[in-house]
Design a protein around this motif. Structure first.
Motif, PDB file in Angstrom:
ATOM      1  N   LYS A 157      -0.984   5.731  -2.439  1.00  0.00           N
ATOM      2  CA  LYS A 157      -1.175   5.016  -3.696  1.00  0.00           C
ATOM      3  C   LYS A 157      -2.632   4.693  -3.987  1.00  0.00           C
ATOM      4  N   ALA A 158      -3.389   4.249  -2.958  1.00  0.00           N
ATOM      5  CA  ALA A 158      -4.737   3.728  -3.201  1.00  0.00           C
ATOM      6  C   ALA A 158      -5.524   3.594  -1.911  1.00  0.00           C
ATOM      7  N   ALA A 159      -6.819   3.383  -2.081  1.00  0.00           N
ATOM      8  CA  ALA A 159      -7.684   3.030  -0.956  1.00  0.00           C
ATOM      9  C   ALA A 159      -7.978   1.544  -1.070  1.00  0.00           C
ATOM     10  N   SER A 160      -8.107   0.888   0.069  1.00  0.00           N
ATOM     11  CA  SER A 160      -8.340  -0.541   0.052  1.00  0.00           C
ATOM     12  C   SER A 160      -9.271  -0.922   1.199  1.00  0.00           C
ATOM     13  N   ASP A 161     -10.135  -1.895   0.939  1.00  0.00           N
ATOM     14  CA  ASP A 161     -11.001  -2.408   1.987  1.00  0.00           C
ATOM     15  C   ASP A 161     -10.241  -3.447   2.794  1.00  0.00           C
TER      16      ASP A 161
ATOM     17  N   VAL B 226     -11.512   0.509   6.211  1.00  0.00           N
ATOM     18  CA  VAL B 226     -10.927   1.067   4.993  1.00  0.00           C
ATOM     19  C   VAL B 226      -9.571   1.655   5.351  1.00  0.00           C
ATOM     20  N   VAL B 227      -8.600   1.403   4.501  1.00  0.00           N
ATOM     21  CA  VAL B 227      -7.273   1.980   4.684  1.00  0.00           C
ATOM     22  C   VAL B 227      -6.921   2.730   3.399  1.00  0.00           C
ATOM     23  N   GLU B 228      -6.456   3.965   3.558  1.00  0.00           N
ATOM     24  CA  GLU B 228      -6.063   4.771   2.401  1.00  0.00           C
ATOM     25  C   GLU B 228      -4.588   5.099   2.509  1.00  0.00           C
ATOM     26  N   SER B 229      -3.912   4.967   1.368  1.00  0.00           N
ATOM     27  CA  SER B 229      -2.494   5.299   1.306  1.00  0.00           C
ATOM     28  C   SER B 229      -2.295   6.345   0.223  1.00  0.00           C
TER      29      SER B 229
ATOM     30  N   LEU C 236       0.807  -1.219   0.000  1.00  0.00           N
ATOM     31  CA  LEU C 236       0.000   0.000   0.000  1.00  0.00           C
ATOM     32  C   LEU C 236       0.843   1.273   0.000  1.00  0.00           C
TER      33      LEU C 236
ATOM     34  N   ILE D 270       0.512   5.002   4.649  1.00  0.00           N
ATOM     35  CA  ILE D 270      -0.891   5.053   5.054  1.00  0.00           C
ATOM     36  C   ILE D 270      -1.210   6.463   5.555  1.00  0.00           C
TER      37      ILE D 270
ATOM     38  N   ASP E 198     -10.194   3.986   8.494  1.00  0.00           N
ATOM     39  CA  ASP E 198     -11.552   4.031   9.030  1.00  0.00           C
ATOM     40  C   ASP E 198     -11.848   2.657   9.607  1.00  0.00           C
TER      41      ASP E 198
END
Length: 123
Positions: free
Chosen positions: A59-63, A54-57, A31, A34, A38
């Motif tokens: 680079k991207a957001a990911s569930d 939810v984790v956002e970096s 990722l 970070i 959430d």
């Protein structure tokens, strides 16, 4: 305490009927930095495989999916102020939530640490 992993790179440490859930060191490395996390609120019922956090970096957001079914006991409030804990200490202080397991048999479908290490080597 026993630790299990999913193919989506979540881990769960189980102590009695309570599991602590986070993402693996491999996942946080993929990722990148970070910037936001959430986590679910206490009392939320979650089924195995449901989106739980939810984790956002940069680079991207990911569930983040729940490796087991149960009821959330608490979310890691420290991540609101310091989401980088997921990068610096993903498998201890950077945990996402704690959950009371409703079916401990679901753990049988997860990988142990050796199986997960072999899984990651193939990626």
């Amino acid at each position: 305490m026993s630790r299990y992993f999913t193919e989506d790179h979540e881990w769960i440490d189980v102590d009695g009927d309570v599991g602590t859930v986070g993402i693996s060191d491999y996942a946080q490395g993929q990722l990148g930095d970070i910037v936001f996390v959430d986590v679910p609120e206490a009392g939320k019922r979650i089924a195995k495989g449901d989106e739980a956090a939810v984790v956002e970096s940069v680079k991207a957001a990911s569930d983040v999916y729940s490796p087991v079914s149960g009821t959330v006991v608490e979310g890691n409030a420290a991540l609101a102020d310091e989401p980088a804990l997921v990068n610096t200490d993903p498998e201890i202080a950077g945990w996402f939530f704690r959950i009371t397991l409703s079916d401990a048999g679901e753990l049988d479908t997860l990988m142990d640490e050796a199986a997960y290490a072999a899984f990651v080597e193939k990626l």
